[in-house]
Design a protein around this motif. Structure first.
Motif, PDB file in Angstrom:
ATOM      1  N   THR A  16      16.648   6.739  67.825  1.00  0.00           N
ATOM      2  CA  THR A  16      17.488   7.863  68.219  1.00  0.00           C
ATOM      3  C   THR A  16      16.820   9.150  67.786  1.00  0.00           C
ATOM      4  OG1 THR A  16      18.755   7.677  66.162  1.00  0.00           O
ATOM      5  CG2 THR A  16      19.646   6.557  68.093  1.00  0.00           C
ATOM      6  N   GLY A  34      27.467   3.996  77.916  1.00  0.00           N
ATOM      7  CA  GLY A  34      26.764   5.188  77.467  1.00  0.00           C
ATOM      8  C   GLY A  34      26.832   6.311  78.469  1.00  0.00           C
ATOM      9  N   ASP A  36      25.026   9.651  80.522  1.00  0.00           N
ATOM     10  CA  ASP A  36      23.808   9.749  81.316  1.00  0.00           C
ATOM     11  C   ASP A  36      22.780  10.676  80.689  1.00  0.00           C
ATOM     12  OD1 ASP A  36      24.766   8.029  83.221  1.00  0.00           O
ATOM     13  OD2 ASP A  36      25.692   9.613  84.404  1.00  0.00           O
ATOM     14  N   ALA A  37      23.163  11.464  79.684  1.00  0.00           N
ATOM     15  CA  ALA A  37      22.218  12.405  79.102  1.00  0.00           C
ATOM     16  C   ALA A  37      22.486  12.555  77.623  1.00  0.00           C
ATOM     17  CB  ALA A  37      22.338  13.766  79.790  1.00  0.00           C
ATOM     18  N   ALA A  38      21.454  12.978  76.896  1.00  0.00           N
ATOM     19  CA  ALA A  38      21.613  13.172  75.462  1.00  0.00           C
ATOM     20  C   ALA A  38      22.708  14.184  75.203  1.00  0.00           C
ATOM     21  CB  ALA A  38      20.287  13.666  74.856  1.00  0.00           C
ATOM     22  N   SER A  48      26.850  10.328  72.826  1.00  0.00           N
ATOM     23  CA  SER A  48      25.576   9.653  73.053  1.00  0.00           C
ATOM     24  C   SER A  48      24.456  10.627  72.727  1.00  0.00           C
ATOM     25  CB  SER A  48      25.472   9.163  74.498  1.00  0.00           C
ATOM     26  OG  SER A  48      25.511  10.261  75.388  1.00  0.00           O
ATOM     27  N   VAL A  49      23.330  10.096  72.277  1.00  0.00           N
ATOM     28  CA  VAL A  49      22.190  10.926  71.912  1.00  0.00           C
ATOM     29  C   VAL A  49      20.955  10.378  72.600  1.00  0.00           C
ATOM     30  CG1 VAL A  49      23.163  11.589  69.689  1.00  0.00           C
ATOM     31  CG2 VAL A  49      21.724   9.559  69.842  1.00  0.00           C
ATOM     32  N   GLY A  50      19.899  11.171  72.634  1.00  0.00           N
ATOM     33  CA  GLY A  50      18.661  10.753  73.262  1.00  0.00           C
ATOM     34  C   GLY A  50      17.943   9.685  72.464  1.00  0.00           C
ATOM     35  N   ILE A  75      21.947   1.173  74.633  1.00  0.00           N
ATOM     36  CA  ILE A  75      21.177   2.199  75.333  1.00  0.00           C
ATOM     37  C   ILE A  75      21.525   2.116  76.812  1.00  0.00           C
ATOM     38  CG2 ILE A  75      18.869   3.015  75.956  1.00  0.00           C
ATOM     39  CD1 ILE A  75      17.830   1.785  73.372  1.00  0.00           C
ATOM     40  N   SER A  79      20.029   7.075  77.153  1.00  0.00           N
ATOM     41  CA  SER A  79      20.791   7.625  76.040  1.00  0.00           C
ATOM     42  C   SER A  79      21.354   6.501  75.188  1.00  0.00           C
ATOM     43  CB  SER A  79      21.939   8.499  76.552  1.00  0.00           C
ATOM     44  OG  SER A  79      21.444   9.651  77.208  1.00  0.00           O
ATOM     45  N   HIS A  80      21.581   6.810  73.929  1.00  0.00           N
ATOM     46  CA  HIS A  80      22.091   5.820  72.987  1.00  0.00           C
ATOM     47  C   HIS A  80      23.528   6.136  72.615  1.00  0.00           C
ATOM     48  CE1 HIS A  80      22.766   4.400  68.746  1.00  0.00           C
ATOM     49  NE2 HIS A  80      22.404   3.282  69.330  1.00  0.00           N
TER      50      HIS A  80
END
Length: 281
Positions: A16, A34, A36-38, A48-50, A75, A79-80
């Motif tokens: 992450t 999750g 779709d983007a960080a 969610s994060v990148g 994931i 994104s996570h």
């Protein structure tokens, strides 16, 4: 930051790219969907994060200190989405099971979908461990490298996965269909026993054979350890070999998944880890 996955056969870890941690209340329901983007928010409110892909190329250095370990979450679309459940590497809600791995010829899905040509293979792991396996024919070379096989033989090609699993189940009555990572680590500095391998192949008429070199160049068996600091020697399947303070360590990358990490502080150099006798020479 958290290690949330790994990649084979190329060798990489997924980390992450933020210190953001899921709030216990937000992730209590175990929703793994999750964004779709960080930085996106999921329907249950958890952020969610990148994710960064960290390639494990020979000569690269890692300087991560391993911290607490908990579920690696999921994931999705790059994104996570985190999860603070204590079970690692995945909690019940985020643990996935590949149903085809349990197939022995009777399809366990609602509808059979494995209509590609499949290869039945034998894979050898130094010095004298052999397993039988099945994969789609077009990805045979990749599948063998994913497992870290030293030698292999493609022994049958059949029209679908169901037939391949039936054949595999029959062979598995006298040749195992899985090899544990500790067994693979035990043979890292060894060569395949040619006589033992030839004896196995004597009962088959291979379509093609394979021989792999992962470039590890080890003179002695590495010490099995879970750490994430040192110079990358290379990867073999899901085994990462690191050199740290004169000792080579073999790390099962799956054992890293779920660990929180801290960058710097000399990595795990200060941890009480086992050293090889060569480190004191």
């Amino acid at each position: 930051m958290q290690i949330v996955g790994y990649e084979t056969p190329d060798g990489a870890l997924y980390v992450t790219d933020s210190d953001a941690a899921p709030d216990a209340a937000d992730s209590a329901d175990g929703d793994a969907s999750g964004g779709d983007a960080a930085g996106a928010d999921d329907a249950d409110g958890s952020a969610s994060v990148g994710v960064d892909r960290v390639a494990l190329e020979p000569g690269d250095s890692l300087d991560w200190t391993l911290g607490d370990r908990h579920c690696a979450g999921t994931i999705h679309d790059g994104s996570h989405v985190g999860c603070d459940a204590a079970a690692a590497p995945y909690c019940r809600d985020h643990r996935s099971t590949w149903v085809c791995a349990r197939c022995t010829g009777t399809c366990l899905k609602d509808e059979m979908d494995c209509f590609d040509d499949h290869a039945v293979y034998l894979a050898a792991f130094a010095p004298d461990t052999v397993k039988v396996g099945v994969t789609k024919e077009w990805r045979l070379d990749t599948r063998l490298r994913e497992q870290g096989a030293d030698r292999a033989a493609h022994v049958r090609t059949v029209e679908n996965g169901r037939v391949a699993r039936e054949i595999e189940a029959g062979i598995a009555e006298h040749i195992p269909d899985r090899v544990r990572v500790p067994t693979k680590i035990d043979g890292l500095a060894a060569a395949v026993d040619d006589d033992a391998w030839d004896a196995v192949l004597a009962d088959y008429d291979p379509i093609e054979t394979f021989s792999f070199d992962y470039g590890l160049g080890l003179d002695d068996r590495p010490v099995a350890e879970t750490l994430a600091s040192g110079t990358v020697v290379g990867t073999k399947g899901r085994i990462l070999v690191l050199e740290n303070a004169g000792t080579a360590y073999a790390v099962d990358m799956r054992d890293l998944v779920g660990h929180e990490i801290r960058v710097g502080d000399d990595g795990d150099a200060g941890r009480d880890v086992q050293s090889s006798l060569g480190a004191f020479g």
